[in-house]
Design an enzyme around this catalytic site. Structure first.
Site, PDB file in Angstrom:
ATOM      1  N   HIS A 236      -2.230   0.913  -7.862  1.00 43.94           N
ATOM      2  CA  HIS A 236      -1.826  -0.304  -7.171  1.00 43.94           C
ATOM      3  C   HIS A 236      -0.634  -0.989  -7.826  1.00 43.94           C
ATOM      4  O   HIS A 236       0.104  -1.722  -7.156  1.00 43.94           O
ATOM      5  CB  HIS A 236      -3.020  -1.266  -7.105  1.00 43.94           C
ATOM      6  CG  HIS A 236      -4.092  -0.816  -6.151  1.00 43.94           C
ATOM      7  ND1 HIS A 236      -3.978  -0.964  -4.785  1.00 43.94           N
ATOM      8  CD2 HIS A 236      -5.274  -0.190  -6.362  1.00 43.94           C
ATOM      9  CE1 HIS A 236      -5.051  -0.471  -4.191  1.00 43.94           C
ATOM     10  NE2 HIS A 236      -5.855   0.008  -5.126  1.00 43.94           N
ATOM     11  N   GLU A 266       0.912  -3.956   3.930  1.00 40.94           N
ATOM     12  CA  GLU A 266       2.269  -3.431   3.759  1.00 40.94           C
ATOM     13  C   GLU A 266       3.144  -3.679   4.978  1.00 40.94           C
ATOM     14  O   GLU A 266       4.195  -3.071   5.151  1.00 40.94           O
ATOM     15  CB  GLU A 266       2.220  -1.931   3.458  1.00 40.94           C
ATOM     16  CG  GLU A 266       1.703  -1.068   4.593  1.00 40.94           C
ATOM     17  CD  GLU A 266       0.195  -0.868   4.563  1.00 40.94           C
ATOM     18  OE1 GLU A 266      -0.279   0.123   5.136  1.00 40.94           O
ATOM     19  OE2 GLU A 266      -0.508  -1.701   3.963  1.00 40.94           O
TER      20      GLU A 266
END
Length: 357
Positions: A236, A266
């Site tokens: 991450h 995203e």
């Protein structure tokens, strides 16, 4: 884990107490010099001890131990006021310093209001008891009446000045905390762009304005390609680096009047006032090329190529913002289905292909 608003308010009150400790320290330096010149060596010794207490309180504040520092400063002010009144008399005005302890305690970020009220009422009771005991009594160390009067005026002025300075500093801290809270409430901390809630409020106003003026308003929806693979394969932290990079490219690629936010995960959304679909598509293409052109170095010797897909739509007359964003989102899915790393227009002109050059 404490919330961000709690941490901001705690930091503001700690800074206020930190400044208060320095004001007390400065006052003690002046009093030490004054008592030495007057020959009041007992009070000079008290001021010297008070300097050590102030230094210790400042050390505790730097360590984040707010409550012990507050109690230490409160006891110092109380004991110093009592001893000074005993030695020099009520007219010397050292009891005024107890006034400043009440507002400082109330604005401190103690966990319990009971603690604040207990300290405040304790200070008030101490003042009343001291007044009943020593208001008409003879001082242990008699000074000239004129000197005593001037000392009382000095202490009153110093107390009022300290309270005014602390009130001003507290007001500045609250304004700063409000700005930081507003930023936290409206900004995505990772990318620096607006968050979805703030964007939605801005879009409602912008849509009404552009439709009233009959100006175009275009939307660009973009989504990182295969972002889940980045998180799964590289972690991450690498994903966060990619999101920050894209947020920076978006910030660099839009105008000040444009609106940009992290729409979710995203996915990002850009609103371009006064811009038709073709011009908005050109903006999207510049961002797409900028992201594709430079691989992101996620660790030394490991660079990760990243791309994104884009959907563009222009707000139609009488259409809702959600409707236009929905059409841009469908164009984005077409870009994904067509191979990713593309810009697709929701309503491509007949004279040009769907994909922009």
């Amino acid at each position: 884990m404490q919330s961000a608003p709690y941490n901001l308010m705690h930091a503001a009150s700690t800074r206020l107490l930190y400044w208060a400790a320095h004001l007390v320290l400065l006052a003690q330096v002046g009093l030490l010099a004054l008592f030495w010149l007057l020959g009041a060596l007992q009070m000079a010794a008290v001021s010297l001890a008070a300097l050590g207490v102030c230094f210790l309180a400042i050390v505790l504040l730097r360590q984040g131990r707010t409550l012990p520092a507050l109690l230490l400063l409160g006891m110092e002010v109380l004991m110093h006021s009592v001893l000074a009144v005993l030695l020099l008399g009520w007219a010397s005005g050292f009891h005024y310093y107890l006034f400043a302890a009440v507002p400082v305690t109330m604005v401190s970020h103690l966990e319990s209001w009971r603690s604040k009220l207990a300290l405040c009422f304790g200070t008030i009771l101490a003042y009343v008891a001291l007044a009943c005991w020593r208001a008409g009594a003879e001082p242990w160390f008699a000074l000239d009446a004129t000197v005593t009067m001037r000392l009382g005026l000095f202490n009153l002025t110093a107390t009022l000045l300290a309270m005014g300075v602390l009130a001003s500093l507290y007001s500045l801290q609250m304004q700063r905390a409000e700005r930081q809270l507003h930023e936290l409430a409206t900004t995505d901390p990772l990318t620096g762009l607006m968050n979805r809630r703030s964007m939605s409020a801005q879009l409602a106003r912008e849509s009404a304005r552009t439709q009233r003026r009959q100006e175009p308003l275009s939307f660009v929806v973009l989504d990182l390609d295969r972002f889940k693979t980045v998180n799964d394969r590289y972690g991450h932290l690498a994903g966060d680096m990619v999101l920050r990079r894209l947020g920076g490219l978006i910030t660099e690629g839009v105008r000040e009047v444009d609106l940009a936010c992290r729409w979710g995960g995203e996915e990002f959304l850009i609103a371009l006032p006064g811009t038709d679909a073709q011009a908005a598509g050109a903006v999207a293409e510049r961002i797409r090329q900028g992201l594709q052109a430079q691989a992101i170095e996620i660790e030394p010797g490991l660079s990760l190529p990243v791309t994104a897909s884009f959907g563009v739509a222009c707000l139609r007359p009488a259409e809702s913002v959600d409707g236009a964003i929905g059409r841009a989102d469908k164009a984005l899915y077409r870009a994904k289905a067509a191979g990713r790393n593309r810009v697709e227009l929701a309503d491509p002109p007949r004279s040009s292909p769907d994909q922009l050059p």
